[in-house]
Motif scaffolding. Sequence first.
Motif, PDB file in Angstrom:
ATOM      1  N   THR A   1      -9.903  28.168  40.348  1.00  0.00           N
ATOM      2  CA  THR A   1     -10.528  27.700  39.104  1.00  0.00           C
ATOM      3  C   THR A   1     -11.583  28.707  38.666  1.00  0.00           C
ATOM      4  O   THR A   1     -12.345  29.225  39.481  1.00  0.00           O
TER       5      THR A   1
ATOM      6  N   ARG B   1     -16.400  19.573  33.166  1.00  0.00           N
ATOM      7  CA  ARG B   1     -15.129  18.952  33.500  1.00  0.00           C
ATOM      8  C   ARG B   1     -15.070  18.511  34.951  1.00  0.00           C
ATOM      9  O   ARG B   1     -14.289  17.630  35.317  1.00  0.00           O
ATOM     10  N   TRP B   2     -15.865  19.144  35.814  1.00  0.00           N
ATOM     11  CA  TRP B   2     -15.798  18.844  37.253  1.00  0.00           C
ATOM     12  C   TRP B   2     -17.002  18.083  37.767  1.00  0.00           C
ATOM     13  O   TRP B   2     -17.098  17.818  38.961  1.00  0.00           O
TER      14      TRP B   2
ATOM     15  N   GLU C   1     -18.983  24.053  29.388  1.00  0.00           N
ATOM     16  CA  GLU C   1     -17.941  23.048  29.178  1.00  0.00           C
ATOM     17  C   GLU C   1     -16.992  23.001  30.376  1.00  0.00           C
ATOM     18  O   GLU C   1     -16.576  21.908  30.796  1.00  0.00           O
ATOM     19  N   ASP C   2     -16.671  24.170  30.933  1.00  0.00           N
ATOM     20  CA  ASP C   2     -15.824  24.192  32.134  1.00  0.00           C
ATOM     21  C   ASP C   2     -16.510  23.471  33.289  1.00  0.00           C
ATOM     22  O   ASP C   2     -15.858  22.713  34.045  1.00  0.00           O
TER      23      ASP C   2
END
Length: 446
Positions: A434, A444-445, A440-441
């Motif tokens: 990943t 997501r987690w 923003e990335d």
Amino acid sequence: MSTKAETIGIVLAGGRGERAKPITLESADYIRSKALIPFVGRRLIEWVLESCRVQGIRRFYVVTHGLENRNQIKLLLGHGERHGVRITYSRSRFDRYNVGSAGATLHNLEQWDLQGRALVLPVDSLFDFDLDALHATHDAQDALVTVAAVARTPAEIAHKYGVMRTDERGLVQGFVEKPGLSELGELFPRTLAEPGTGLPTNAGMYLVDCGRLRLLAREPELFRQSHQRLDWGGDLLPWLVRHGHPVATHTIGRLGDLGNVPDYLDTVRLVLNGAYEQMNRLMDQPDDTARRRWIHESSLQTKDDVTGTTLAQKIDEGSVVIGAGVRIGRDVEIGPGVRLENADVGDGAEVREGSTLVRSTVGESAVIGSYADIADSYIGPMAEVRSERIRPIRLERHTAVGDGAVLWPGSRLCGVTVYPRLRVPALAGVPARTELRSAEDVLRWV
């Protein structure tokens, strides 16, 4: 016959370094030249120049591309005065002709009006080679191009590397692109029958006769290709072989590909452990030769902020364990309970109490917090791994943390890439490979 002293160096430094991210990134949208990758205390291109200089090359031509790439390299190297060489840079108006590595070479050979021999080499690899031996092969075969080759076993080659087919004299007869084991068995049955036997793979470095190559570049077919797309391995060498021009191979000691994080880390480890004979000669002598350890005197005298003792004192009393293959730069602060093995730590970094670094690199002025457990990972300059005793951070399996990124306590990352300047909260369970490129990335987690 040309001699080594007459050979000039052509350094191909115009690539963007996409595969090596985040090592080549200073921010998410600003990429540094591959030439400026930090490597064992210096920039990569400095090692490349020095390895050539000590073998007699004093004049270099550097093929750059674009404003940033050109300026970054020129700010570091100037015109070579500090390195005892002379450096000329490609002109910006020829950037549009840098269509592949061979295209860039051919156009700049003409621009610089070069006639003798040149050693052409990329700037994203580390070569262990003997220039005299390369010349001897070139002379013996009356070669137009002599390809530096690395011998690899079929298991290493399968689906990863191309292979050169050679005759009994060592002249290239053809190329096999990333064959599988079954195809290798059919093409090279003797090699498969003899375990440990290697096949020649292209290392990406070439000794060339400039004048002869310039004449060939005027052939209509090659001229047209050089204005469209022309790479050395995929285009120019096959064209030369098809048209009966002598292309020889010469096996060199080692090749370290620094174009991606796993290979970068592996090459650092091999260099620190003495596997590159040329780097052994170029680097300072280790403080501890048997275990190959380099610790700068300023770091030995630096006190940590927990015990107030110097690194030298902690080593003597056994509260810090420094294993084999370790380099510690200037003004590094090492806390108690730290364990280092096969690790490179840049100038001004901090490794706080209880942390472990194995087969990893830490960039200049980076901070590794308390009780971090880091293995097979890259930590960029000014990055902060804010590990704490009650919430330690664990990084492993080619995790890469870019320049100035911040990891909050408690993270567990395995094979994850963190782009520069990101602030990353405690994360776990992020899949390997990943890439966290933006806030923003990260969200997501969370």
